[in-house]
Write a protein that holds these residues in place. Structure first.
Motif, PDB file in Angstrom:
ATOM      1  N   SER A  56       0.843  -1.233  -0.020  1.00  0.00           N
ATOM      2  CA  SER A  56      -0.217   0.002  -0.038  1.00  0.00           C
ATOM      3  C   SER A  56       0.577   1.157   0.175  1.00  0.00           C
ATOM      4  N   GLY A  79       2.118   5.824  -3.156  1.00  0.00           N
ATOM      5  CA  GLY A  79       2.937   6.765  -4.092  1.00  0.00           C
ATOM      6  C   GLY A  79       2.304   7.155  -5.366  1.00  0.00           C
ATOM      7  N   TYR A  80       1.684   6.046  -5.908  1.00  0.00           N
ATOM      8  CA  TYR A  80       0.956   6.288  -7.214  1.00  0.00           C
ATOM      9  C   TYR A  80      -0.314   6.960  -7.078  1.00  0.00           C
ATOM     10  N   ASP A  81      -0.950   6.918  -6.062  1.00  0.00           N
ATOM     11  CA  ASP A  81      -2.299   7.585  -5.513  1.00  0.00           C
ATOM     12  C   ASP A  81      -1.968   9.062  -5.322  1.00  0.00           C
ATOM     13  N   LEU A  82      -0.825   9.632  -4.991  1.00  0.00           N
ATOM     14  CA  LEU A  82      -0.605  10.723  -4.677  1.00  0.00           C
ATOM     15  C   LEU A  82       0.046  11.539  -5.919  1.00  0.00           C
ATOM     16  N   GLY A  83       0.115  10.938  -6.832  1.00  0.00           N
ATOM     17  CA  GLY A  83       0.526  11.471  -8.225  1.00  0.00           C
ATOM     18  C   GLY A  83       1.839  11.050  -8.791  1.00  0.00           C
ATOM     19  N   GLY A  84       2.479   9.927  -8.003  1.00  0.00           N
ATOM     20  CA  GLY A  84       3.821   9.636  -8.606  1.00  0.00           C
ATOM     21  C   GLY A  84       3.735   8.718  -9.658  1.00  0.00           C
ATOM     22  N   GLY A 106       2.756  14.723  -2.503  1.00  0.00           N
ATOM     23  CA  GLY A 106       2.056  14.834  -3.966  1.00  0.00           C
ATOM     24  C   GLY A 106       2.391  16.262  -4.684  1.00  0.00           C
ATOM     25  N   MET A 155      -3.662  17.831  -1.626  1.00  0.00           N
ATOM     26  CA  MET A 155      -3.837  17.611  -2.984  1.00  0.00           C
ATOM     27  C   MET A 155      -5.214  17.937  -3.515  1.00  0.00           C
ATOM     28  N   PRO A 211      -4.240   5.856 -12.152  1.00  0.00           N
ATOM     29  CA  PRO A 211      -4.573   6.422 -10.557  1.00  0.00           C
ATOM     30  C   PRO A 211      -3.895   7.720 -10.232  1.00  0.00           C
ATOM     31  N   ASN A 212      -2.754   7.995 -10.898  1.00  0.00           N
ATOM     32  CA  ASN A 212      -1.849   9.034 -10.316  1.00  0.00           C
ATOM     33  C   ASN A 212      -2.275  10.318 -10.727  1.00  0.00           C
ATOM     34  N   VAL A 228      -8.967  11.886  -7.068  1.00  0.00           N
ATOM     35  CA  VAL A 228      -9.230  11.017  -5.959  1.00  0.00           C
ATOM     36  C   VAL A 228      -8.010  10.500  -5.177  1.00  0.00           C
ATOM     37  N   ASN A 229      -7.931  10.732  -3.939  1.00  0.00           N
ATOM     38  CA  ASN A 229      -6.993  10.316  -3.116  1.00  0.00           C
ATOM     39  C   ASN A 229      -7.477   9.133  -1.923  1.00  0.00           C
ATOM     40  N   MET A 230      -6.368   8.572  -1.378  1.00  0.00           N
ATOM     41  CA  MET A 230      -6.986   7.345  -0.680  1.00  0.00           C
ATOM     42  C   MET A 230      -5.973   7.585   0.640  1.00  0.00           C
ATOM     43  N   ARG A 276      -2.052  14.384   4.342  1.00  0.00           N
ATOM     44  CA  ARG A 276      -1.115  14.242   2.876  1.00  0.00           C
ATOM     45  C   ARG A 276      -2.207  14.105   1.720  1.00  0.00           C
ATOM     46  N   CYS A 277      -3.373  13.480   1.874  1.00  0.00           N
ATOM     47  CA  CYS A 277      -4.134  13.452   0.758  1.00  0.00           C
ATOM     48  C   CYS A 277      -5.102  14.911   0.669  1.00  0.00           C
ATOM     49  N   PHE A 310      -6.827   1.190  -8.807  1.00  0.00           N
ATOM     50  CA  PHE A 310      -6.080   0.584  -8.602  1.00  0.00           C
ATOM     51  C   PHE A 310      -6.439  -1.092  -9.384  1.00  0.00           C
ATOM     52  N   GLU A 364       1.417   1.815  -3.592  1.00  0.00           N
ATOM     53  CA  GLU A 364       0.165   2.228  -4.271  1.00  0.00           C
ATOM     54  C   GLU A 364      -0.097   3.954  -3.805  1.00  0.00           C
ATOM     55  N   PHE A 412      -4.845   4.790   3.360  1.00  0.00           N
ATOM     56  CA  PHE A 412      -4.953   3.317   3.394  1.00  0.00           C
ATOM     57  C   PHE A 412      -5.246   2.866   4.837  1.00  0.00           C
ATOM     58  N   ARG A 469     -10.915   0.061  -4.409  1.00  0.00           N
ATOM     59  CA  ARG A 469      -9.677  -0.022  -5.319  1.00  0.00           C
ATOM     60  C   ARG A 469      -9.818   0.484  -6.680  1.00  0.00           C
TER      61      ARG A 469
END
Lengths: 285, 359, 367
Positions: free
Chosen positions: A180, A185-190, C101, C152, C74-75, C79-81, C148-149, C54, A183, C83, C49
């Motif tokens: 996760s 990292g990707y989710d936040l735009g990476g 981000g 963004m 996803p990037n 939408v942010n998640m 952190r989310c 994802f 994930e 976890f 997901r």
């Protein structure tokens, strides 16, 4: 009660002390004493640093050491570049049986001795070997191709021999990285590159450092691979040590070489750690 | 309380070590033999064990490693060793790793007399005799006569006709062989370090010049056989038996006696200084020097022995190959290694290092 | 009328032969707190997901602010998640985590620093930017993960059981705090959990999910008091449950006979159960009146006499387990807070009763 605890401590620590003392410290002290002995006649010796002076006085020895160190560093880098994606695939992408099967596949070459593995490469790479035959058969080459007896062959052998020692610590550290986190990292735009650079590599750093140290030391201390695959120009420092000890009966110089190898390789490892901002402590724990 | 226990434990372990030591001494009829590959074939070992009741543990090695092994233990760990006769006097003076041989324990009539006397002379240190001869042979040229008929001497390995298809070892026999082929006499210069260094310098220049045409410096017998067998090399400097072995597979390849003379060596029997089974060692020597046993060893290893009368029992094919390579005048031309003076290896080593580093 | 922040249309996800999410459609209005509640394995994480990108849906569509995001990586999704185990980056400090981000978006350094400070201020943790992740407490990590989310400025924030790892006390506290944060950031939250109290306390709307389908979507109150399916009735809140057969049905008023031979009055809230149908009957513990004297429950349609087998003291939510004289399973009853039953002991005999309207009957399917 306290005496019992003390006895227990002594019993627990004694195998380590014995091992370190008998197999590491005492032989090294003895080696050092041999290395500072200078032969001045038949069976006559005196204490001096002549053997160390001989190392610094003969360009061949220094060149050989530098060459060995450079090739070992290169082998370490190549092993890391190949091992990293392999380890990532095994640790993070492969699942279940495939994962164990791939891991086992990395181990399989180590079920046979290093000598046999090296012979395997000789069979493949030699002029009348499989690869050369295949190239001729497929029309990519119109005459036998010699791939043995050069530095590339040494490099192939070293990388192959070291792969496991790089992949295992990498897998161990990467398995501890929560999926996760990647994930996130990707989710936040990476993207792939930034996740690799900012998340996966920093996390795998202890594995990278310990794997690299092991591979570097193994390559530096390898004897069979460079001598067998390297051919007539293969200068390898361990070869020098071997020939001083065995062929020339010059244990004194051989011991001095051994200490120079120990000292210089420690300096290289220490220097690289400093340079990359890593510490041995953060690597080990 | 604790110290008492510790002492008791120490005593116990000391006692058990002592017991082990005694047991080792009592079963001294185990012969620990340090020898070359092929010198103690399994069938010979089995016959010996049957006949004498001794058992044999064989460790395979080569000259340098034998000396290094014995030096590391100051002559312990083995009961009988087989270094070449030129490598006995020097190491004995320097490291004291052998013990004198009691010739009364041996049946001297089994030896070829001239070879026995020569070996005795070469292995005498301080009035004591340290070695008796066993197997002898030469370093010569192994050539594919169809592909490289022009190779007649060591220096012919540098010929442009065979460039890239040549192999030899980067070891002292190569230095000596090249020196003779260049018209020098290295053995005569053994006693004179300066003169020997001059010879080495000349050979060094020649070997560096030749280096480009060398495919690789071979280091193991199997490696050489593979190189010649596959045709990757067509000419080499190697042990004579290598060429004869290949001759059986491919009639074009054989051993050629170099014009400057093959280099003759004799592997001996010596007793390590701390050997524990001298009787078994003498029994072994007497046993393998019997003509019929010596012939078995010759068949196994390809080299002839110092056993008188064994040659007649050797198979005809091998004899034919030998005579083909060594007609009588070539036998007379063999250069036998004299004892290597201590310290000479260091000079040769420096030369070999420079050759390896060159190019 | 504003467009919905998130809309899922006929969303289906299959893994091989297994259908994890089965034709689910729902709409989440802007700025609301929407929860998906269900047991583990019900498919709620799969939905989340898919929204995060994802996983790709087998069929159906996901729209954010009216635009389909199926072909958005996803990037790149707005939408942010957050976890389940927060997934903070242990290799960075707090600043690095929150600024990650923004750096990816290529903002200038001073702007990133400003936004990070602002976010830390918002979550009530100013000045911790240089600390390491493992120096924070569980609750602080939680807030950092949200910050952190939130820097963004996502259109939808997904939260995947983020309170699961916290201890009970902190969890209770964070429930309130999450709700406050949601109000402060004014962002749509999609929250998935298996813990009904988390969902009930925080959500504007809750979807109860089971075996890949939504059983019911509604407010907490609706789910609790008017469950539409037997699953919801059993999953949301506590309930005593019986199985039985309908013996009489009149305009939603039912008479049921349980397998143990009891007779109950119940109601089907318009689900149209008929005589002869197999039914499941749910009665909440707090809907049951308890009395020392039989006369006190005489006015209730369902009555029983029972012996106390155990007492479950839990402050305001204390309960008693009763074994009915007529036999059958134990019945859970909430004790009134008047203190009237404070001295109730084991083996005491009490009388209980409840209204037929409180006995919610569902068709048990088949016969």
């Amino acid at each position: 009660m306290q005496a019992g605890a003390k006895l227990g401590f002594i019993l627990l620590i004694s195998p380590l002390v014995l091992w370190l003392g008998l197999l590491i410290v005492i032989p090294h002290v003895d080696m050092f004493l041999v290395s500072i002995r200078e032969r001045i006649g038949v069976g006559q010796y005196q204490t001096s640093f002549a053997n160390y002076m001989a190392f610094f006085g003969e360009p061949l020895y220094i060149i050989t050491f530098i060459r060995t160190a450079m090739m070992s560093i290169l082998a370490t880098v190549i092993t890391l570049l190949i091992g990293f994606p392999v380890a990532f695939y095994i640790a993070k992408i492969a699942k279940g049986r495939l994962q164990s099967a791939l891991f086992l596949l990395c181990l399989v070459p180590f079920w046979v001795s290093e000598l046999v593995r090296t012979f395997g490469w000789m069979i493949l790479l030699r002029e009348t070997g499989l690869i050369s035959k295949f190239l001729q058969w497929s029309g990519l080459a119109d005459q036998p191709v010699e791939m043995l007896y050069n530095d590339v062959a040494i490099m192939i052998g070293l990388v192959y021999t070291s792969m496991l020692f790089m992949v295992v610590p990498l897998i161990t550290t990467m398995e501890s990285l929560d999926d996760s986190v990647i994930e996130a990292g990707y989710d936040l735009g990476g993207n792939g590159a930034s996740v690799l650079r900012e998340i996966i590599i920093p996390h795998a750093m202890p594995g990278i450092v310990s794997g690299s140290i092991v591979v570097f030391m193994l390559s530096l201390g390898n004897y069979l691979t460079p001598t067998m695959l390297g051919g007539k120009d293969s200068l390898w420092f361990t070869e020098l040590i071997y020939s001083q000890f065995i062929v020339r009966f010059n244990w004194e110089l051989g011991a001095a070489f051994g200490f120079m190898l120990l000292f210089l390789s420690s300096v290289i490892v220490w220097g690289t750690l400093k340079l990359t901002g890593q510490t041995l402590k953060s690597t080990m724990g | 309380m604790t110290t008492k226990k510790t002492r008791a434990a120490l005593f116990l372990s000391a006692a058990s070590f002592a017991a082990l030591g005694l047991a080792g001494a009592a079963s001294a009829d185990t012969l620990r033999l340090l020898t070359w590959g092929g010198y103690a074939p399994e069938d010979v070992v089995a016959m010996f064990e049957e006949e004498t009741g001794h058992s044999v543990e064989v460790t395979l090695s080569n000259n340098e490693e034998m000396i290094a092994k014995l030096r590391a233990t100051a002559g312990g760990g083995f009961d009988l060793a087989q270094p070449s006769q030129d490598r006995i006097a020097g190491p004995q003076e320097e490291f004291g790793i052998y013990k004198p041989m009691d010739l009364s324990m041996l049946d001297e009539s089994q030896f070829i007399a001239s070879m026995l006397e020569a070996t005795k002379a070469n292995t005498t240190v301080g009035g004591d005799i340290y070695g008796v001869p066993h197997v002898w042979g030469t370093s010569a040229l192994v050539v594919n006569t169809a592909a490289a008929p022009m190779v007649k001497d060591y220096t012919d390995l540098c010929s442009p006709d065979v460039a890239g298809k040549v192999t030899y070892r980067l070891k002292r026999p190569t230095l000596i062989g090249f020196a003779y082929a260049m018209g020098l006499d290295p053995f005569a210069a053994y006693g004179d370090e300066a003169a020997y260094q001059e010879i080495l310098d000349a050979v060094e220049a020649k070997l560096i010049e030749c280096k480009a045409g060398v495919k690789t410096y071979w280091s193991g017998g199997d490696e050489l056989l593979n190189l010649m067998r596959s045709g990757e090399t067509v000419a080499s400097m190697a042990w004579d038996t290598g060429g004869w072995k290949l001759n059986a597979e491919n009639a074009d390849i054989t051993t050629v006696a170099p014009a400057a003379g093959a280099l003759g060596w004799i592997d001996t029997f010596v007793l390590p200084a701390k050997g524990q089974a001298d009787q078994a060692a003498y029994d072994w020597i007497n046993f393998v020097m019997k003509p019929e046993v010596a012939a078995m060893i010759t068949d196994a290893v390809g080299n002839f022995t110092a056993s008188a009368g064994a040659d007649e029992l050797v198979n005809d094919e091998l004899k034919a190959r030998f005579q083909n390579t060594f007609p009588p005048e070539a036998v007379d031309n063999i250069k036998w290694y004299p004892p290597v003076p201590a310290g000479l290896e260091v000079l040769e080593g420096a030369t070999l290092d420079r050759v390896q580093a060159a190019g | 009328m504003s467009t919905a922040d998130l809309e899922c249309v006929d969303l289906t996800k299959q893994f091989g032969n297994f259908t994890a999410v089965d034709d689910v459609s729902f709409t989440v209005p802007a700025g609301s707190f929407f929860s998906i509640l269900g047991p583990s394995g019900c498919g709620k994480t799969t939905i989340m997901r898919m929204i995060a990108g994802f996983l790709e849906p087998t069929s159906g569509d996901i729209l954010i602010r009216g635009r389909s995001v199926l072909d958005v990586a996803p990037n790149k999704r707005p939408v942010n998640m957050v976890f389940q185990h927060l997934a903070l980056f242990p290799m960075m400090n707090i600043e690095g985590n929150i600024g990650y981000g923004l750096r990816r978006r290529g903002l200038a350094k001073p702007e990133i620093a400003r936004k990070v400070d602002e976010a830390l201020e918002r979550i009530g943790l100013p000045g911790i930017g240089k600390r390491k992740v493992d120096e924070l407490s569980g609750g602080q990590k939680q807030r950092v993960a949200i910050a952190r989310c939130m820097v963004m400025e996502p259109e939808v924030l997904l939260l995947d059981e983020p309170l699961g790892a916290l201890d009970l006390k902190l969890r209770e506290h964070m429930k309130i705090e999450l709700k406050t944060l949601q109000a402060a950031f004014d962002t749509t939250f999609i929250y998935i959990t298996h813990d009904q109290s988390e969902a009930l306390v925080m959500s504007d709307q809750i979807a109860v999910m089971n075996e890949g389908r939504f059983e019911q979507v509604g407010t907490g109150r609706e789910l609790y008091y008017r469950p539409e399916t037997a699953f919801v009735a059993g999953f949301v809140g506590e309930a005593n449950r019986w199985r039985g057969r309908v013996t009489r049905a009149e305009a939603g008023e039912l008479q049921l006979a349980t397998e143990a031979g009891l007779t109950f009055a119940g109601t089907d809230h318009g689900r149209g159960l008929a005589v002869g149908d197999q039914a499941e009957i749910f009665v909440r513990p707090e809907a049951i009146r308890i009395a020392h004297a039989e006369g006190d429950v005489a006015h209730l349609e369902n009555r029983m006499t029972g012996r106390v087998t155990s007492l479950l003291f839990n402050g305001a939510a204390s309960r008693a387990m009763l074994r009915p004289e007529t036999g059958g399973d134990e019945i859970e009853v909430t004790l009134p807070q008047s203190g009237e039953f404070a001295d109730l002991g084991r083996d005491d005999t009490v009388h209980i009763g409840w209204e037929g309207a409180q006995a919610n009957a569902f068709s048990a399917g088949g016969s």
